[in-house]
Write a protein that holds these residues in place. Structure first.
Motif, short mmCIF file in Angstrom:
data_model
loop_
_atom_site.label_atom_id
_atom_site.label_comp_id
_atom_site.label_asym_id
_atom_site.label_seq_id
_atom_site.Cartn_x
_atom_site.Cartn_y
_atom_site.Cartn_z
N UNK A 1 18.79 33.09 51.67
CA UNK A 1 19.71 32.08 51.14
C UNK A 1 19.58 32.00 49.63
N UNK A 2 18.35 32.00 49.13
CA UNK A 2 18.13 31.96 47.68
C UNK A 2 18.69 33.20 47.00
N UNK A 3 18.48 34.37 47.63
CA UNK A 3 18.97 35.63 47.05
C UNK A 3 20.49 35.62 46.92
N UNK B 1 33.41 44.30 39.83
CA UNK B 1 34.71 44.40 40.49
C UNK B 1 35.86 44.20 39.51
N UNK B 2 35.63 43.40 38.46
CA UNK B 2 36.68 43.23 37.43
C UNK B 2 36.90 44.52 36.65
N UNK B 3 35.93 45.44 36.72
CA UNK B 3 36.06 46.75 36.06
C UNK B 3 36.56 47.81 37.04
N UNK B 4 36.98 47.37 38.24
CA UNK B 4 37.55 48.30 39.22
C UNK B 4 36.54 48.96 40.13
N UNK B 5 35.29 48.52 40.09
CA UNK B 5 34.25 49.11 40.94
C UNK B 5 34.19 48.37 42.28
N UNK B 6 33.60 49.02 43.26
CA UNK B 6 33.39 48.41 44.58
C UNK B 6 31.90 48.16 44.76
N UNK B 7 31.52 46.92 45.06
CA UNK B 7 30.12 46.54 45.26
C UNK B 7 29.82 46.45 46.75
N UNK B 8 28.69 47.04 47.15
CA UNK B 8 28.24 46.94 48.54
C UNK B 8 26.77 46.54 48.55
N UNK B 9 26.45 45.54 49.34
CA UNK B 9 25.08 45.10 49.49
C UNK B 9 24.33 46.12 50.35
N UNK B 10 23.14 46.49 49.92
CA UNK B 10 22.28 47.38 50.69
C UNK B 10 20.88 46.76 50.72
N UNK B 11 19.93 47.46 51.32
CA UNK B 11 18.54 47.03 51.27
C UNK B 11 18.21 45.87 52.18
N UNK B 12 17.09 45.22 51.87
CA UNK B 12 16.51 44.21 52.76
C UNK B 12 17.40 42.99 52.93
N UNK B 13 18.15 42.61 51.90
CA UNK B 13 19.03 41.45 52.04
C UNK B 13 20.15 41.75 53.04
N UNK B 14 20.72 42.93 52.97
CA UNK B 14 21.77 43.32 53.93
C UNK B 14 21.24 43.29 55.37
N UNK B 15 19.96 43.70 55.54
CA UNK B 15 19.39 43.84 56.87
C UNK B 15 18.71 42.58 57.41
N UNK B 16 18.64 41.54 56.59
CA UNK B 16 17.92 40.34 57.02
C UNK B 16 16.42 40.55 57.04
N UNK C 1 10.83 31.76 56.66
CA UNK C 1 10.58 32.12 55.27
C UNK C 1 11.59 33.17 54.82
N UNK C 2 11.79 34.20 55.62
CA UNK C 2 12.73 35.26 55.29
C UNK C 2 14.15 34.72 55.16
#
Length: 195
Positions: A13-15, A29-44, A7-8
């Protein structure tokens, strides 16, 4: 494979598909920012709560800059609502954006974008927390966390980090134990937890 793990994985995959379809990362990123994934999705550890967490880093953040980027996001017809919390003048040096994305299948996903001034106190902090949580996970603790998240009623608010700290540091493994731990913990501790 265990059904809670399957389920997780399906939720993850959907997220990631929602994140791709929303174009959120490309916009920042088109505005020059850096995006980093955090939280539950990053950790599986994503479960029932359809929530995607991004920390976005820029130098010289202004409200005009951040609002301008979000105005572009608001043009996406799948974005149904946006909320803002301005913390630029706090020690967090950020603007917190919360957007709700209506997927084609009708699911509503919350995309949390914390726009943080590069080089300030919390630059990289939560990424480090996530990586340290992942390093501490065992198959048993991963399953316990996911099961607790799944068993928590939708109307009951328990923060993701509370699940992780309760299980990894204090051996909590039932919902009743978690509720008792959260009640005590919220009275005693206001600091961010780092495993």
């Amino acid at each position: 494979m265990d059904s809670i793990l399957e389920y997780s994985q399906k939720q993850s995959v959907r997220a990631r598909e929602v994140l791709r379809q929303s174009g959120v990362e490309d916009l920042w990123e088109s505005a020059g920012a850096e995006c980093r994934l955090v939280g539950s999705l990053r950790m599986g550890l994503l479960c029932k709560h359809r929530d995607i967490d991004l920390h976005i880093y820029s130098r010289g953040i202004t409200t005009e800059m951040s609002f301008g980027i979000m105005a572009k996001l608001a043009q996406n017809p799948h974005i149904t609502e946006i909320k803002c919390i301005n913390g630029l003048h706090t020690d967090e040096h950020c603007i917190a954006w919360h957007a709700w994305y209506q997927a084609d299948n009708g699911e509503l996903w919350q995309i949390d974008m914390i726009h943080i001034e590069s080089g300030t106190r919390y630059d990289g902090f939560f990424e480090k927390v996530a990586d340290r949580i992942v390093a501490r996970l065992t198959p048993k603790t991963r399953r316990t966390i996911l099961q607790l998240k799944y068993d928590t009623p939708d109307e009951e608010e328990i923060h993701g980090v509370e699940y992780y700290e309760a299980v990894l540091e204090h051996g909590v493994h039932t919902l009743d134990e978690l509720r008792a731990w959260v009640k005590r913990h919220r009275k005693e501790n206001t600091e961010y937890w780092m495993p």
